[in-house]
Design a protein around this motif. Sequence first.
Motif, PDB file in Angstrom:
ATOM      1  N   HIS A  45      -4.138  15.594  -1.669  1.00 61.82           N
ATOM      2  CA  HIS A  45      -3.980  14.158  -1.589  1.00 61.82           C
ATOM      3  C   HIS A  45      -3.280  13.608  -0.317  1.00 61.82           C
ATOM      4  O   HIS A  45      -3.743  12.845   0.404  1.00 61.82           O
ATOM      5  CB  HIS A  45      -3.119  13.513  -2.726  1.00 61.82           C
ATOM      6  CG  HIS A  45      -2.967  11.928  -2.805  1.00 61.82           C
ATOM      7  ND1 HIS A  45      -4.306  10.977  -3.216  1.00 61.82           N
ATOM      8  CD2 HIS A  45      -1.960  11.248  -2.486  1.00 61.82           C
ATOM      9  CE1 HIS A  45      -3.791   9.799  -2.827  1.00 61.82           C
ATOM     10  NE2 HIS A  45      -2.463  10.106  -2.404  1.00 61.82           N
ATOM     11  N   SER A  87       2.598  10.301  -9.952  1.00 60.04           N
ATOM     12  CA  SER A  87       1.682  10.326 -10.914  1.00 60.04           C
ATOM     13  C   SER A  87       0.929  11.836 -10.836  1.00 60.04           C
ATOM     14  O   SER A  87       0.913  12.514 -11.737  1.00 60.04           O
ATOM     15  CB  SER A  87       0.531   9.232 -10.937  1.00 60.04           C
ATOM     16  OG  SER A  87       1.341   8.073 -11.070  1.00 60.04           O
ATOM     17  N   LEU A  88       0.588  12.125  -9.636  1.00 60.60           N
ATOM     18  CA  LEU A  88      -0.168  13.370  -9.361  1.00 60.60           C
ATOM     19  C   LEU A  88       0.824  14.844  -9.730  1.00 60.60           C
ATOM     20  O   LEU A  88       0.457  15.590 -10.235  1.00 60.60           O
ATOM     21  CB  LEU A  88      -0.632  13.612  -8.075  1.00 60.60           C
ATOM     22  CG  LEU A  88      -1.801  12.727  -7.482  1.00 60.60           C
ATOM     23  CD1 LEU A  88      -2.346  12.727  -6.206  1.00 60.60           C
ATOM     24  CD2 LEU A  88      -3.141  13.083  -8.439  1.00 60.60           C
ATOM     25  N   ARG A  95      -5.057  11.931   2.989  1.00 58.27           N
ATOM     26  CA  ARG A  95      -4.501  10.530   3.119  1.00 58.27           C
ATOM     27  C   ARG A  95      -4.062  10.423   4.463  1.00 58.27           C
ATOM     28  O   ARG A  95      -4.288   9.483   5.530  1.00 58.27           O
ATOM     29  CB  ARG A  95      -3.706  10.128   2.317  1.00 58.27           C
ATOM     30  CG  ARG A  95      -2.812   8.601   2.764  1.00 58.27           C
ATOM     31  CD  ARG A  95      -3.847   7.661   2.474  1.00 58.27           C
ATOM     32  NE  ARG A  95      -3.295   6.399   2.719  1.00 58.27           N
ATOM     33  CZ  ARG A  95      -3.008   5.849   3.916  1.00 58.27           C
ATOM     34  NH1 ARG A  95      -3.346   6.608   4.802  1.00 58.27           N
ATOM     35  NH2 ARG A  95      -2.352   4.580   4.055  1.00 58.27           N
ATOM     36  N   GLU A 141       0.707  -1.182   0.009  1.00 57.29           N
ATOM     37  CA  GLU A 141       0.024   0.136  -0.063  1.00 57.29           C
ATOM     38  C   GLU A 141       0.825   1.317  -0.114  1.00 57.29           C
ATOM     39  O   GLU A 141       0.735   2.111  -0.719  1.00 57.29           O
ATOM     40  CB  GLU A 141      -0.962  -0.048   1.185  1.00 57.29           C
ATOM     41  CG  GLU A 141      -1.938   1.145   1.193  1.00 57.29           C
ATOM     42  CD  GLU A 141      -2.788   1.094   2.676  1.00 57.29           C
ATOM     43  OE1 GLU A 141      -3.398   2.121   2.693  1.00 57.29           O
ATOM     44  OE2 GLU A 141      -2.655   0.193   3.164  1.00 57.29           O
ATOM     45  N   ARG A 147       2.325   1.611  -3.513  1.00 58.16           N
ATOM     46  CA  ARG A 147       1.328   2.125  -4.476  1.00 58.16           C
ATOM     47  C   ARG A 147       0.835   3.957  -4.114  1.00 58.16           C
ATOM     48  O   ARG A 147       0.804   4.785  -4.878  1.00 58.16           O
ATOM     49  CB  ARG A 147      -0.180   1.634  -4.203  1.00 58.16           C
ATOM     50  CG  ARG A 147       0.226   0.074  -4.811  1.00 58.16           C
ATOM     51  CD  ARG A 147      -1.450  -0.579  -4.961  1.00 58.16           C
ATOM     52  NE  ARG A 147      -1.882  -0.772  -3.672  1.00 58.16           N
ATOM     53  CZ  ARG A 147      -1.913  -1.842  -2.911  1.00 58.16           C
ATOM     54  NH1 ARG A 147      -1.157  -2.769  -3.365  1.00 58.16           N
ATOM     55  NH2 ARG A 147      -2.400  -1.850  -1.615  1.00 58.16           N
ATOM     56  N   GLU A 148       1.012   4.132  -2.669  1.00 56.82           N
ATOM     57  CA  GLU A 148       0.583   5.368  -2.161  1.00 56.82           C
ATOM     58  C   GLU A 148       1.815   6.208  -2.943  1.00 56.82           C
ATOM     59  O   GLU A 148       1.567   7.367  -3.598  1.00 56.82           O
ATOM     60  CB  GLU A 148       0.741   5.492  -0.779  1.00 56.82           C
ATOM     61  CG  GLU A 148       0.161   6.878  -0.287  1.00 56.82           C
ATOM     62  CD  GLU A 148      -1.280   7.063  -0.840  1.00 56.82           C
ATOM     63  OE1 GLU A 148      -1.518   8.118  -0.954  1.00 56.82           O
ATOM     64  OE2 GLU A 148      -1.850   6.206  -0.188  1.00 56.82           O
ATOM     65  N   ARG A 149       2.899   6.168  -2.874  1.00 61.32           N
ATOM     66  CA  ARG A 149       4.425   6.772  -3.535  1.00 61.32           C
ATOM     67  C   ARG A 149       4.161   6.817  -4.878  1.00 61.32           C
ATOM     68  O   ARG A 149       4.262   8.099  -5.480  1.00 61.32           O
ATOM     69  CB  ARG A 149       5.459   6.203  -3.058  1.00 61.32           C
ATOM     70  CG  ARG A 149       5.838   6.173  -1.504  1.00 61.32           C
ATOM     71  CD  ARG A 149       7.057   5.456  -1.207  1.00 61.32           C
ATOM     72  NE  ARG A 149       7.271   5.411  -0.043  1.00 61.32           N
ATOM     73  CZ  ARG A 149       7.441   4.043   0.607  1.00 61.32           C
ATOM     74  NH1 ARG A 149       7.609   2.908  -0.241  1.00 61.32           N
ATOM     75  NH2 ARG A 149       7.571   3.859   1.853  1.00 61.32           N
ATOM     76  N   GLN A 150       3.620   5.899  -5.682  1.00 63.40           N
ATOM     77  CA  GLN A 150       3.456   5.855  -6.980  1.00 63.40           C
ATOM     78  C   GLN A 150       2.461   6.809  -7.539  1.00 63.40           C
ATOM     79  O   GLN A 150       2.652   7.608  -8.305  1.00 63.40           O
ATOM     80  CB  GLN A 150       3.123   4.725  -7.779  1.00 63.40           C
ATOM     81  CG  GLN A 150       4.470   3.657  -7.480  1.00 63.40           C
ATOM     82  CD  GLN A 150       4.075   2.065  -7.767  1.00 63.40           C
ATOM     83  OE1 GLN A 150       2.820   2.020  -7.834  1.00 63.40           O
ATOM     84  NE2 GLN A 150       4.957   1.274  -8.091  1.00 63.40           N
ATOM     85  N   GLN A 151       1.256   6.855  -6.413  1.00 64.80           N
ATOM     86  CA  GLN A 151       0.212   7.841  -7.140  1.00 64.80           C
ATOM     87  C   GLN A 151       0.775   9.181  -6.748  1.00 64.80           C
ATOM     88  O   GLN A 151       0.278  10.002  -7.747  1.00 64.80           O
ATOM     89  CB  GLN A 151      -0.801   7.394  -6.126  1.00 64.80           C
ATOM     90  CG  GLN A 151      -2.199   8.137  -6.315  1.00 64.80           C
ATOM     91  CD  GLN A 151      -3.531   7.763  -5.507  1.00 64.80           C
ATOM     92  OE1 GLN A 151      -3.179   6.774  -4.653  1.00 64.80           O
ATOM     93  NE2 GLN A 151      -4.731   8.423  -5.857  1.00 64.80           N
TER      94      GLN A 151
END
Length: 294
Positions: A170, A105-106, A174, A95, A98-102
Amino acid sequence: MYSFKISSHVSFPLEGLDLRPFLAKECTSQITTYDLLSVICHHGTAGSGHYIAYCQNVINGQWYEFDDQYVTEVHETLVQNAEAYVLFYRKSSEEAVRERQQVVSLAAMREPSLLRFYVSREWLNKFNTFAEPGPITNHTFLCSHGGIPPNKYHYIDDLVVILPQNVWEHLYNRFGGGPAVNHLYVCSICQVEIEALAKRRRIEIDTFIKLNKAFQAEESPSVIYCISMQWFREWEAFVKGKDNGESSRGRTRGDLGLPVRGASPLPAGPGSGCSSLLPSPFPGDSVAQITAFS
């Protein structure tokens, strides 16, 4: 004294080390599995030898051997069969990855925004490396009034990272925490406090020097008071600015052990652990001598 090195092989996992059975009951962490990040190995005897390290590149997953100035790519089986001296693990969380990848991307979207936000570089480093970074903590570069302390402003770029609005929103939604910062300014309240503290130091040391000279010129003082040598040293550090203003700041004379109105004089002498005090022109006040007994 005789010592020897234990060379027994200890097996250890590269991934998925679950420590849940060993956690305290009051532990609130939701992530209890760990992946190996680095290994330190010792070659030689208990009396002498050589250290090397195996470290994983977390970006590509490749392992490397570090032997002084030499760095060599190695296979993970070599690491797993190494004679480990120290093992370094870190929490594993898909998780968090995935959070770092998101967030990446942002940030790449480069949405037009009228606002930009500042976040603590220290917290962002936690976000990039910790499975559970915790709430955003911008108080590492803010004072209690919400501004930048004057003594931090000249290196503020080392303390903050600028984020676009969509990334900040974001992260804030979070992880919470904060506060939100979109404007950096030197805190005027802190500046006034610093100037007032500097003025107080000057007044106290000037008063001390003046009264001490008068005391030294007096042939036979009628009364001599005592204070704790420990407090005197704290006060001396305070007026010299060597204590960040904490030792004597905000305390009263009674708190500090200075004689107050109606207090009885105490004898001072070698071995007493006291500093001599001289009568002050202010009722109930006393000022310590420069010469003190220890």
